[in-house]
Design a protein around this motif. Structure first.
Motif, PDB file in Angstrom:
ATOM      1  N   ARG A  72      27.307  23.940  82.012  1.00  0.00           N
ATOM      2  CA  ARG A  72      26.551  22.699  81.721  1.00  0.00           C
ATOM      3  C   ARG A  72      25.976  22.441  80.384  1.00  0.00           C
ATOM      4  N   ILE A  73      26.251  21.062  79.933  1.00  0.00           N
ATOM      5  CA  ILE A  73      25.754  20.936  78.677  1.00  0.00           C
ATOM      6  C   ILE A  73      24.985  19.766  78.887  1.00  0.00           C
ATOM      7  N   GLU A  79      35.530  21.782  75.951  1.00  0.00           N
ATOM      8  CA  GLU A  79      34.561  20.486  76.128  1.00  0.00           C
ATOM      9  C   GLU A  79      33.262  20.562  75.070  1.00  0.00           C
ATOM     10  N   LEU A  80      32.975  21.681  74.939  1.00  0.00           N
ATOM     11  CA  LEU A  80      31.760  21.727  74.027  1.00  0.00           C
ATOM     12  C   LEU A  80      32.036  21.158  72.662  1.00  0.00           C
ATOM     13  N   ALA A  81      33.435  21.456  72.103  1.00  0.00           N
ATOM     14  CA  ALA A  81      33.808  21.287  70.850  1.00  0.00           C
ATOM     15  C   ALA A  81      33.960  19.461  70.866  1.00  0.00           C
ATOM     16  N   ARG A  82      34.298  19.022  72.121  1.00  0.00           N
ATOM     17  CA  ARG A  82      34.578  17.401  71.995  1.00  0.00           C
ATOM     18  C   ARG A  82      33.089  16.980  71.962  1.00  0.00           C
ATOM     19  N   VAL A 124      29.141  12.424  65.041  1.00  0.00           N
ATOM     20  CA  VAL A 124      29.243  11.129  64.666  1.00  0.00           C
ATOM     21  C   VAL A 124      28.233  10.246  64.578  1.00  0.00           C
ATOM     22  N   THR A 125      27.007  10.400  65.396  1.00  0.00           N
ATOM     23  CA  THR A 125      25.912   9.732  65.461  1.00  0.00           C
ATOM     24  C   THR A 125      24.693  10.348  64.915  1.00  0.00           C
ATOM     25  N   THR A 151      31.171  27.822  63.709  1.00  0.00           N
ATOM     26  CA  THR A 151      31.470  26.356  63.160  1.00  0.00           C
ATOM     27  C   THR A 151      30.232  25.232  63.120  1.00  0.00           C
ATOM     28  N   MET A 152      29.664  25.452  64.412  1.00  0.00           N
ATOM     29  CA  MET A 152      28.508  24.692  64.547  1.00  0.00           C
ATOM     30  C   MET A 152      27.443  24.785  63.717  1.00  0.00           C
ATOM     31  N   HIS A 153      27.351  26.108  63.368  1.00  0.00           N
ATOM     32  CA  HIS A 153      26.047  26.788  62.797  1.00  0.00           C
ATOM     33  C   HIS A 153      26.322  26.473  61.125  1.00  0.00           C
TER      34      HIS A 153
END
Length: 90
Positions: free
Chosen positions: A3-4, A28-31, A38-39, A65-67
């Motif tokens: 769940r995100i 899914e989390l990468a998307r 983007v925003t 990557t996110m970090h």
């Protein structure tokens, strides 16, 4: 299952994860991450991993990557804190 939950506040965005960060859920989390950055400035994003029960190798790489892109990673459980240490988060 993962769940995100994305919560936007004046001080930034929180991405709360619950469940398993593995298999198709990594994609899914990468998307979601790509759409969010983007925003939003990635440095204003906090990813909460308190309710994550498992993270596979691809999930660890995505978190790294996110970090690297600026997200703050937060965890309170032993397993998730160890993974954050492993990916290089101080």
């Amino acid at each position: 299952m993962l769940r995100i939950t994305i919560t936007t506040r004046p001080e930034g965005v929180t991405v709360a994860l619950e469940g398993r960060l593995a298999g198709p859920w990594v994609d899914e989390l990468a998307r979601c991450w790509k759409a969010l950055t983007v925003t939003q400035d990635a440095r204003a994003v906090c990813v909460e991993l308190d309710a994550v029960t498992f993270i596979d190798a691809a999930g660890k790489e995505l978190l790294r990557t996110m970090h690297t892109e600026g997200a703050t990673l937060a965890a309170s459980g032993c397993m998730t804190r160890a993974i954050l240490e492993e990916i290089g988060k101080p």
